[in-house]
Design a protein around this motif. Structure first.
Motif, short mmCIF file in Angstrom:
data_model
loop_
_atom_site.label_atom_id
_atom_site.label_comp_id
_atom_site.label_asym_id
_atom_site.label_seq_id
_atom_site.Cartn_x
_atom_site.Cartn_y
_atom_site.Cartn_z
N ILE A 81 0.85 -1.19 0.00
CA ILE A 81 0.00 0.00 0.00
C ILE A 81 0.89 1.24 0.00
CG2 ILE A 81 -1.71 1.31 1.31
CD1 ILE A 81 -2.85 -1.39 2.23
N THR A 82 0.59 2.17 -0.90
CA THR A 82 1.40 3.38 -1.04
C THR A 82 0.75 4.57 -0.33
OG1 THR A 82 0.27 4.07 -3.06
CG2 THR A 82 2.19 2.60 -3.31
N GLN A 83 1.53 5.62 -0.16
CA GLN A 83 0.99 6.85 0.41
C GLN A 83 -0.11 7.40 -0.50
OE1 GLN A 83 3.89 9.75 1.80
NE2 GLN A 83 5.36 8.11 2.15
N TYR A 84 0.06 7.25 -1.80
CA TYR A 84 -0.96 7.71 -2.75
C TYR A 84 -2.28 7.00 -2.50
CZ TYR A 84 -3.32 8.79 -7.12
OH TYR A 84 -4.25 9.20 -8.05
N GLN A 85 -2.22 5.70 -2.21
CA GLN A 85 -3.44 4.96 -1.92
C GLN A 85 -4.10 5.46 -0.63
OE1 GLN A 85 -1.31 1.18 -2.48
NE2 GLN A 85 -3.10 0.50 -3.65
N LEU A 86 -3.28 5.84 0.36
CA LEU A 86 -3.85 6.41 1.58
C LEU A 86 -4.58 7.71 1.26
CD1 LEU A 86 -1.07 5.95 4.31
CD2 LEU A 86 -3.05 4.50 3.85
N LEU A 87 -3.95 8.55 0.42
CA LEU A 87 -4.59 9.81 0.02
C LEU A 87 -5.91 9.55 -0.68
CD1 LEU A 87 -1.45 11.73 -1.29
CD2 LEU A 87 -2.79 12.31 0.74
N LYS A 88 -5.94 8.58 -1.58
CA LYS A 88 -7.16 8.25 -2.32
C LYS A 88 -8.23 7.66 -1.40
CE LYS A 88 -7.30 8.37 -6.52
NZ LYS A 88 -7.90 9.36 -7.36
N SER A 89 -7.81 7.14 -0.25
CA SER A 89 -8.75 6.50 0.69
C SER A 89 -9.22 7.44 1.79
CB SER A 89 -8.10 5.27 1.32
OG SER A 89 -7.77 4.33 0.33
N GLY A 90 -8.84 8.74 1.70
CA GLY A 90 -9.36 9.70 2.66
C GLY A 90 -8.39 10.21 3.70
N ILE A 91 -7.14 9.81 3.64
CA ILE A 91 -6.12 10.34 4.54
C ILE A 91 -5.51 11.55 3.85
CG2 ILE A 91 -3.98 9.86 5.79
CD1 ILE A 91 -6.33 8.11 6.74
N ASP A 92 -5.57 12.72 4.47
CA ASP A 92 -5.10 13.93 3.78
C ASP A 92 -3.60 14.16 3.97
OD1 ASP A 92 -4.75 15.24 6.26
OD2 ASP A 92 -6.75 16.10 6.19
N ASN A 93 -3.07 15.11 3.19
CA ASN A 93 -1.63 15.42 3.21
C ASN A 93 -1.15 15.84 4.59
OD1 ASN A 93 -0.57 14.94 0.62
ND2 ASN A 93 -1.58 16.76 -0.16
N LYS A 94 -1.96 16.62 5.29
CA LYS A 94 -1.57 17.09 6.63
C LYS A 94 -1.42 15.91 7.59
CE LYS A 94 -2.94 20.19 10.33
NZ LYS A 94 -3.97 21.03 10.88
N THR A 95 -2.33 14.97 7.48
CA THR A 95 -2.27 13.78 8.33
C THR A 95 -1.06 12.93 7.98
OG1 THR A 95 -4.67 13.79 8.59
CG2 THR A 95 -3.55 11.73 9.09
N LEU A 96 -0.78 12.78 6.70
CA LEU A 96 0.41 12.03 6.29
C LEU A 96 1.67 12.66 6.86
CD1 LEU A 96 0.03 10.91 2.56
CD2 LEU A 96 0.34 9.48 4.58
N ASP A 97 1.71 13.99 6.83
CA ASP A 97 2.85 14.71 7.39
C ASP A 97 2.97 14.44 8.89
OD1 ASP A 97 5.07 16.63 6.96
OD2 ASP A 97 3.86 17.92 8.28
N SER A 98 1.84 14.46 9.59
CA SER A 98 1.83 14.17 11.04
C SER A 98 2.35 12.76 11.31
CB SER A 98 0.43 14.32 11.62
OG SER A 98 0.02 15.66 11.58
N LEU A 99 1.93 11.82 10.48
CA LEU A 99 2.38 10.43 10.65
C LEU A 99 3.89 10.33 10.45
CD1 LEU A 99 -0.51 8.69 8.74
CD2 LEU A 99 -0.05 8.45 11.17
N LYS A 100 4.41 11.01 9.44
CA LYS A 100 5.84 10.96 9.15
C LYS A 100 6.66 11.57 10.29
CE LYS A 100 5.24 11.31 4.18
NZ LYS A 100 5.36 12.20 3.02
N LYS A 101 6.09 12.57 10.96
CA LYS A 101 6.79 13.27 12.04
C LYS A 101 6.42 12.73 13.42
CE LYS A 101 7.26 17.46 9.33
NZ LYS A 101 6.83 18.85 9.15
N ASN A 102 5.69 11.62 13.47
CA ASN A 102 5.25 11.00 14.72
C ASN A 102 4.49 11.97 15.61
OD1 ASN A 102 6.29 8.39 14.20
ND2 ASN A 102 8.32 9.09 14.78
N LYS A 103 3.64 12.78 14.99
CA LYS A 103 2.79 13.70 15.74
C LYS A 103 1.44 13.05 16.00
CE LYS A 103 4.94 17.95 14.18
NZ LYS A 103 4.72 19.25 13.56
N ASN A 104 0.64 13.69 16.84
CA ASN A 104 -0.66 13.15 17.20
C ASN A 104 -1.61 13.09 16.02
OD1 ASN A 104 0.13 12.98 19.88
ND2 ASN A 104 -0.68 14.99 20.39
N ILE A 105 -2.45 12.04 16.01
CA ILE A 105 -3.53 11.91 15.05
C ILE A 105 -4.80 11.59 15.82
CG2 ILE A 105 -2.05 11.18 13.14
CD1 ILE A 105 -3.07 8.29 13.67
N THR A 106 -5.94 11.69 15.17
CA THR A 106 -7.20 11.41 15.85
C THR A 106 -7.48 9.90 15.85
OG1 THR A 106 -8.55 11.56 13.85
CG2 THR A 106 -8.15 13.62 15.08
#
Length: 65
Positions: free
Chosen positions: A16-41
Motif C-alpha cells: 500500500i502506497t501513500q498515494y493509496q492512503l490519500l485516495k482513501s481519505g487520509i489527507d496530506n496534513k495527516t500524512l505529514d503528522s504520521l511521518k513526524k510521529n505527531k498526534n492523530i485522531t
C-alpha cells in the motif's frame, strides 16, 4: 511517545502506497503528522486500520516512554 514506524512497515508488507492512503481519505496534513510521529485522531487511526485491513494497533503505532 508515539512512533508510527510500524505503519510504514505494514504498508510495505501489504503493498500500500501513500498515494493509496490519500485516495482513501487520509489527507496530506495527516500524512505529514504520521511521518513526524505527531498526534492523530482516533478517527484517523480507525481509517488506517480499515485501509490496511488490520485489527492490531501494533501494526500501525508503537507507544514508548
Amino acid at each position: 511517545m508515539i512512533d508510527f514506524s510500524p505503519l510504514w512497515e505494514t504498508m510495505e508488507q501489504k503493498g500500500i502506497t501513500q498515494y493509496q492512503l490519500l485516495k482513501s481519505g487520509i489527507d496530506n496534513k495527516t500524512l505529514d503528522s504520521l511521518k513526524k510521529n505527531k498526534n492523530i485522531t482516533l478517527n484517523t487511526l480507525e481509517k488506517l486500520c480499515r485501509i490496511l485491513e488490520c485489527d492490531d494497533l501494533n501494526r500501525i503505532v508503537k507507544f514508548y516512554d
